[in-house]
Design a protein around this motif. Structure first.
Motif, PDB file in Angstrom:
ATOM      1  N   GLY A  20       0.656  -0.400  -0.228  1.00 20.73           N
ATOM      2  CA  GLY A  20      -0.103   0.036  -0.405  1.00 20.73           C
ATOM      3  C   GLY A  20       0.418   1.058   0.014  1.00 20.73           C
ATOM      4  N   GLY A  21       1.725   0.909  -0.529  1.00 18.38           N
ATOM      5  CA  GLY A  21       2.667   1.931   0.112  1.00 18.38           C
ATOM      6  C   GLY A  21       3.623   2.809   1.055  1.00 18.38           C
ATOM      7  N   THR A  22       2.936   2.317   2.204  1.00 15.82           N
ATOM      8  CA  THR A  22       3.143   2.898   4.033  1.00 15.82           C
ATOM      9  C   THR A  22       4.518   2.398   3.784  1.00 15.82           C
ATOM     10  N   ASP A  23       5.540   2.607   5.629  1.00 14.92           N
ATOM     11  CA  ASP A  23       6.493   2.240   6.020  1.00 14.92           C
ATOM     12  C   ASP A  23       5.852   1.213   6.587  1.00 14.92           C
ATOM     13  N   GLY A  24       5.692  -0.494   6.559  1.00 12.57           N
ATOM     14  CA  GLY A  24       6.382  -0.972   6.989  1.00 12.57           C
ATOM     15  C   GLY A  24       6.002  -1.798   8.730  1.00 12.57           C
ATOM     16  N   GLU A  25       5.456  -2.917   9.189  1.00 12.74           N
ATOM     17  CA  GLU A  25       5.648  -3.023  10.321  1.00 12.74           C
ATOM     18  C   GLU A  25       7.284  -3.317  10.939  1.00 12.74           C
ATOM     19  N   VAL A  26       7.636  -4.295  10.036  1.00 14.07           N
ATOM     20  CA  VAL A  26       9.686  -4.797  10.158  1.00 14.07           C
ATOM     21  C   VAL A  26       9.843  -3.977   9.830  1.00 14.07           C
ATOM     22  N   THR A  27      10.369  -2.989   9.050  1.00 15.72           N
ATOM     23  CA  THR A  27      10.878  -1.972   8.273  1.00 15.72           C
ATOM     24  C   THR A  27      11.056  -1.057   9.515  1.00 15.72           C
ATOM     25  N   ARG A  28       9.789  -0.352  10.002  1.00 15.58           N
ATOM     26  CA  ARG A  28       9.939   0.234  11.588  1.00 15.58           C
ATOM     27  C   ARG A  28      11.053  -0.117  12.268  1.00 15.58           C
ATOM     28  N   ARG A  61      14.679  -0.125  11.637  1.00 14.54           N
ATOM     29  CA  ARG A  61      15.012   1.157  12.003  1.00 14.54           C
ATOM     30  C   ARG A  61      15.250   1.873  12.986  1.00 14.54           C
ATOM     31  N   THR A  62      14.252   1.587  14.033  1.00 14.36           N
ATOM     32  CA  THR A  62      14.064   1.993  15.326  1.00 14.36           C
ATOM     33  C   THR A  62      15.454   1.033  15.880  1.00 14.36           C
ATOM     34  N   ARG A  63      15.298   0.176  15.892  1.00  9.40           N
ATOM     35  CA  ARG A  63      16.163  -0.520  17.107  1.00  9.40           C
ATOM     36  C   ARG A  63      17.760  -0.355  16.312  1.00  9.40           C
ATOM     37  N   LEU A  64      18.586  -0.256  14.954  1.00  6.21           N
ATOM     38  CA  LEU A  64      18.703  -0.125  14.410  1.00  6.21           C
ATOM     39  C   LEU A  64      19.732   1.704  15.102  1.00  6.21           C
ATOM     40  N   THR A 122      19.640   2.420  23.683  1.00  6.42           N
ATOM     41  CA  THR A 122      18.776   1.248  24.155  1.00  6.42           C
ATOM     42  C   THR A 122      20.437   0.905  24.155  1.00  6.42           C
ATOM     43  N   ASP A 123      20.541  -0.462  25.034  1.00  6.05           N
ATOM     44  CA  ASP A 123      21.377  -1.909  25.385  1.00  6.05           C
ATOM     45  C   ASP A 123      22.678  -2.234  23.414  1.00  6.05           C
ATOM     46  N   ASP A 124      23.622  -2.448  23.551  1.00  7.50           N
ATOM     47  CA  ASP A 124      24.338  -2.319  22.879  1.00  7.50           C
ATOM     48  C   ASP A 124      25.301  -3.878  22.083  1.00  7.50           C
TER      49      ASP A 124
END
Length: 364
Positions: free
Chosen positions: A330-338, A341-344, A352-354
């Motif tokens: 649907g041209g949106t930002d998906g859950e796995v991508t988010r 990205r958030t974790r990285l 966060t922890d490393d």
């Protein structure tokens, strides 16, 4: 030819005043504003690595016959320095940049820069210009280590002298509008690299060859170009400056394999390790453009994202090509991508922890 040399500090005659610097880094864009200093180290066949300097950023003086201008012996890296919430300055996996720099140098018949000397040069510049790191959310100091041949001669052979340099620029988001999905143009007229070529080396020539395809992508209303393989023009390889991942409905991630035609991205490797650490299945396999189109239409393909140092992780929402276009999820930002990205970015910025010991603290 010592692996460790002193980097001499040459005082800057007129560093940027603090108030002017604050204005410059408030909204720096990407790659347009530069910090005050640079580090340079020279190499010659007679002396090896020598004459390391931290000095004011400024022009190089090159002879018109400098071999880089004629034979393109040049390589570079891209990395970032981040300021954490507690005021520390950290780099992300800098030794991986140093090692890739060595591999690029070997492929381009250039001298080997020891890992520790690479790291010392980068840290020296970051330590000196740490005040150029933007305080705004998402800001960082982009670092560009590079090396080029400066021997003056006209003859086809590896040069006998080189300059290594590191410059820095404060940056915001790579794509305007932040993390919204980007559009890509699938190039069928141009290819980025072929087997046996320089695709796995981070050299300027690879990017120069991609610019005509990137310009075509812009004309087609797209943010980036995605390249297919040179032999069959069938298999998806990478974007103009980023690796690519595909996320399927069973949670599997797929990314094209490193066969010598694709740059081995440090962000790519980090994504693979993060995903596997979260129990996801990651495949490094060939994936055709036709299959991409079919899987997007059937819904089997849920998300696609590109990754690299500059853009970090960017969802791909729309793909255009000569005969049409299609969207993913649907041209949106998906859950796995988010999630990835958030974790990285949380690891990169010390939020966060490393668990992989990827952060490298710079002693200020």
């Amino acid at each position: 030819m010592s692996a460790t040399i002193d980097i001499r500090h040459v005082p800057h005659a007129s560093p940027t005043p603090a108030d002017v610097r604050a204005g410059l880094i408030a909204d720096p864009g990407f790659g347009k504003v530069f910090s005050d200093h640079m580090v340079t180290i020279e190499w010659s066949a007679e002396k090896g690595w020598h004459d390391g300097q931290l000095r004011a950023r400024g022009p190089f003086t090159l002879d018109p016959a400098a071999s880089v201008l004629h034979y393109a012996q040049e390589i570079f890296e891209g990395m970032k320095a981040y300021r954490t919430a507690d005021g520390e300055v950290v780099l992300f996996r800098p030794l991986e940049n140093a090692r890739r720099f060595q591999r690029s140098a070997a492929r381009m018949a250039m001298p080997d820069l020891p890992e520790q000397l690479f790291l010392e040069a980068v840290e020296t510049l970051v330590r000196t210009d740490a005040d150029w790191i933007p305080k705004e959310e998402g800001g960082s100091l982009y670092l560009r280590p590079f090396m080029f041949a400066n021997e003056s001669f006209l003859g086809v052979r590896p040069a006998a002298s080189y300059i290594f340099c590191v410059v820095a620029c404060p940056v915001g988001a790579y794509f305007k509008g932040g993390a919204k999905p980007v559009s890509v143009w699938a190039s069928t007229d141009y290819t980025r690299a072929a087997a046996g070529g320089t695709g796995a080396a981070k050299c300027g020539g690879n990017y120069a060859a991609s610019l005509i395809a990137q310009a075509e992508a812009i004309r087609q209303g797209c943010d980036q170009v995605v390249f297919l393989d040179a032999a069959e023009k069938k298999w998806v390889e990478e974007l103009g400056g980023m690796n690519v991942f595909f996320v399927f409905d069973d949670g599997t991630l797929l990314t094209p394999p490193l066969t010598g035609t694709i740059l081995p991205g440090i962000t790519r490797d980090s994504i693979i390790r993060l995903a596997r650490g979260q129990g996801m299945s990651v495949q490094e396999s060939l994936y055709s453009f036709d299959q991409w189109r079919q899987d997007a239409a059937s819904g089997r393909l849920r998300e696609v994202f590109a990754c690299g140092t500059a853009a970090v992780v960017s969802a791909i929402g729309t793909v255009r090509y000569k005969d049409g276009s299609f969207t993913i999820g649907g041209g949106t930002d998906g859950e796995v991508t988010r999630s990835l990205r958030t974790r990285l970015t949380a690891i990169q910025r010390g939020e966060t922890d490393d668990p992989y010991s990827w952060r490298h603290k710079v002693a200020l």
